[in-house]
Design a protein around this motif. Structure first.
Motif, PDB file in Angstrom:
ATOM      1  N   PRO A   1       0.834  -1.209   0.000  1.00 55.06           N
ATOM      2  CA  PRO A   1       0.000   0.000   0.000  1.00 55.06           C
ATOM      3  C   PRO A   1       0.865   1.253   0.000  1.00 55.06           C
ATOM      4  CG  PRO A   1      -0.771  -1.584   1.633  1.00 55.06           C
ATOM      5  CD  PRO A   1       0.542  -2.093   1.139  1.00 55.06           C
ATOM      6  N   GLN A   2       0.382   2.297  -0.678  1.00 55.05           N
ATOM      7  CA  GLN A   2       1.161   3.522  -0.809  1.00 55.05           C
ATOM      8  C   GLN A   2       1.504   4.121   0.549  1.00 55.05           C
ATOM      9  OE1 GLN A   2       2.283   4.527  -3.840  1.00 55.05           O
ATOM     10  NE2 GLN A   2       3.593   5.929  -2.658  1.00 55.05           N
ATOM     11  N   GLY A   3       0.566   4.076   1.487  1.00 54.57           N
ATOM     12  CA  GLY A   3       0.839   4.625   2.810  1.00 54.57           C
ATOM     13  C   GLY A   3       1.968   3.898   3.514  1.00 54.57           C
ATOM     14  N   LYS A   4       1.978   2.565   3.404  1.00 54.07           N
ATOM     15  CA  LYS A   4       3.050   1.764   4.006  1.00 54.07           C
ATOM     16  C   LYS A   4       4.385   2.065   3.341  1.00 54.07           C
ATOM     17  CE  LYS A   4       4.907  -1.640   6.389  1.00 54.07           C
ATOM     18  NZ  LYS A   4       5.170  -1.508   7.844  1.00 54.07           N
TER      19      LYS A   4
ATOM     20  N   ASN B   1       5.269   4.843   1.872  1.00 53.14           N
ATOM     21  CA  ASN B   1       5.716   6.174   2.284  1.00 53.14           C
ATOM     22  C   ASN B   1       6.279   6.178   3.705  1.00 53.14           C
ATOM     23  OD1 ASN B   1       5.013   7.314  -0.176  1.00 53.14           O
ATOM     24  ND2 ASN B   1       2.966   7.906   0.505  1.00 53.14           N
ATOM     25  N   GLU B   2       5.669   5.411   4.598  1.00 58.95           N
ATOM     26  CA  GLU B   2       6.166   5.346   5.974  1.00 58.95           C
ATOM     27  C   GLU B   2       7.551   4.713   6.025  1.00 58.95           C
ATOM     28  OE1 GLU B   2       3.007   3.276   8.047  1.00 58.95           O
ATOM     29  OE2 GLU B   2       2.407   5.149   9.030  1.00 58.95           O
TER      30      GLU B   2
ATOM     31  N   LYS C   1       3.520  13.635   4.110  1.00 60.28           N
ATOM     32  CA  LYS C   1       2.180  13.132   4.404  1.00 60.28           C
ATOM     33  C   LYS C   1       2.152  11.649   4.051  1.00 60.28           C
ATOM     34  CE  LYS C   1      -0.259  17.499   3.571  1.00 60.28           C
ATOM     35  NZ  LYS C   1      -1.267  18.197   2.736  1.00 60.28           N
ATOM     36  N   LYS C   2       1.521  10.870   4.913  1.00 61.49           N
ATOM     37  CA  LYS C   2       1.479   9.423   4.700  1.00 61.49           C
ATOM     38  C   LYS C   2       0.856   9.075   3.361  1.00 61.49           C
ATOM     39  CE  LYS C   2      -0.217   5.136   6.774  1.00 61.49           C
ATOM     40  NZ  LYS C   2      -0.930   4.515   7.921  1.00 61.49           N
ATOM     41  N   THR C   3      -0.144   9.837   2.955  1.00 59.38           N
ATOM     42  CA  THR C   3      -0.841   9.524   1.701  1.00 59.38           C
ATOM     43  C   THR C   3      -0.081   9.981   0.463  1.00 59.38           C
ATOM     44  OG1 THR C   3      -2.079  11.598   1.945  1.00 59.38           O
ATOM     45  CG2 THR C   3      -3.106   9.578   2.773  1.00 59.38           C
ATOM     46  N   LYS C   4       0.740  11.036   0.634  1.00 56.18           N
ATOM     47  CA  LYS C   4       1.418  11.636  -0.517  1.00 56.18           C
ATOM     48  C   LYS C   4       2.916  11.377  -0.520  1.00 56.18           C
ATOM     49  CE  LYS C   4       2.188  16.103  -2.768  1.00 56.18           C
ATOM     50  NZ  LYS C   4       2.012  17.576  -2.667  1.00 56.18           N
ATOM     51  N   GLY C   5       3.486  11.263   0.672  1.00 54.85           N
ATOM     52  CA  GLY C   5       4.927  11.103   0.760  1.00 54.85           C
ATOM     53  C   GLY C   5       5.612  12.433   0.979  1.00 54.85           C
TER      54      GLY C   5
END
Length: 333
Positions: free
Chosen positions: A227-230, A232-233, A314-318
């Motif tokens: 997932p993109q959020g993972k 980015n984190e 941002k977690k959603t954007k990076g």
């Protein structure tokens, strides 16, 4: 011992203290040679281990560092004492010659004169031995003196903040091999302020996996899109961990109290529609603050709040583009 010798002598201790993730990485690299002979389930388990180890590595770069060089101690180390020529061998040989008393056998076989001549010859040999010993000691002293002179001069230059000395030490020791092995590259510069500035190109898309690997209940390999959020984190933790590692390595080889580290990567420029190398995190790292942290327990991303830094994430954007922290801001602090 010079500073390079000091660094070499503690290398074994550093390797012994390396974090578990690095040791596990080497074990997995050895097992890779056996991969083709593994059964399907063994291969699946191995791939998951490699994946999990890589994730641990990129999030824990900050947990390992070189042993600090004590430049202040090196700057005041005592000069090697120049050796003096001694006559130890000659003295012993003359003592034997002067105290020679022919025994019954020497008199019986008329060997007294021959023995005395031999003892006289031994004195000449002993004189040469004394000379050779002195020459060996002098050569060693000369080498030690030159090393002492270079070391103390370099240490004093570093303690006085000379930029060229800093660059020389960084180039000679090159302590950033683990980061470069991950695919990141580093550039060092020093401006008029004398503050060391490091720019690390993190190559996030090459380092952070875009898949998650795990094992099904059957033991077979499961591969899912991350997932993109993972993603980015993980990317943020990797970047922040790299920043801390670079700062810690610089503090280990330099006597400085502040360094500025900037991470750059390719981001989309919405005005041009092209990917451009841009700063994504810039931080001024203080030695005292870094040393006060429990690096084994911190979250590298959360730890940035301890330092002056620029980061837009941002977690959603990076990451988004940020400006570099300016060294002029910290002059005379």
């Amino acid at each position: 011992m010079g500073w390079k010798g000091t660094v070499r002598s503690i290398g074994a201790a550093v390797r012994a203290a390396e974090r578990d993730a690095k040791r596990r990485q080497r074990e997995l690299e050895k097992r890779q040679k056996q991969y083709e002979r593994m059964q399907e389930l063994e291969q699946a388990a191995y791939e998951v281990e490699v994946y999990e180890n890589h994730i641990e590595i990129i999030q824990s770069l900050h947990k390992e560092c070189s042993v600090p060089i004590q430049w202040k101690e090196l700057s005041i180390q005592k000069e090697p004492i120049q050796p003096e020529k001694t006559d130890t061998y000659e003295h012993n040989a003359r003592h034997k010659a002067d105290n020679y008393k022919p025994g019954f056998i020497d008199r019986l076989f008329q060997r007294e004169e021959k023995v005395r001549q031999k003892l006289k010859t031994n004195i000449e040999v002993a004189i040469n031995q004394d000379t050779l010993k002195y020459n060996e000691n002098f050569s060693k002293w000369k080498k030690d003196f030159e090393e002492w002179e270079k070391t103390t001069s370099l240490a004093k230059s570093l303690l006085n903040g000379h930029s060229q000395a800093k660059l020389e030490v960084i180039e000679d020791l090159d302590p950033f091999s683990e980061i470069s092995n991950l695919g990141s590259s580093l550039e060092i510069s020093i401006g008029d302020t004398g503050i060391v500035e490091a720019t690390i190109n993190v190559h996030g898309k090459e380092i952070i996996p875009n898949e998650i690997k795990g094992l099904l209940q059957s033991g077979k390999l499961s591969v899912k899109k991350m997932p993109q959020g993972k993603f980015n984190e993980l990317y943020q933790d990797y970047v922040c961990s790299s920043i801390l590692r670079v700062a810690n390595e610089l503090f280990s080889i330099l006597p400085d109290d502040l360094v500025i580290i900037t991470a750059v990567d390719e981001l989309l420029n919405t005005q041009t529609g092209h990917l451009e190398e841009s700063p994504i995190l810039s931080a001024c790292i203080s030695r005292s603050t870094l040393q006060s942290l429990n690096l084994e327990a911190i979250d590298p991303s959360d730890s940035m709040t301890n330092f002056v830094h620029n980061m837009s994430f941002k977690k959603t954007k990076g990451f988004d583009i940020v400006s570099r922290v300016k060294p002029e801001r910290f002059v005379n602090i």
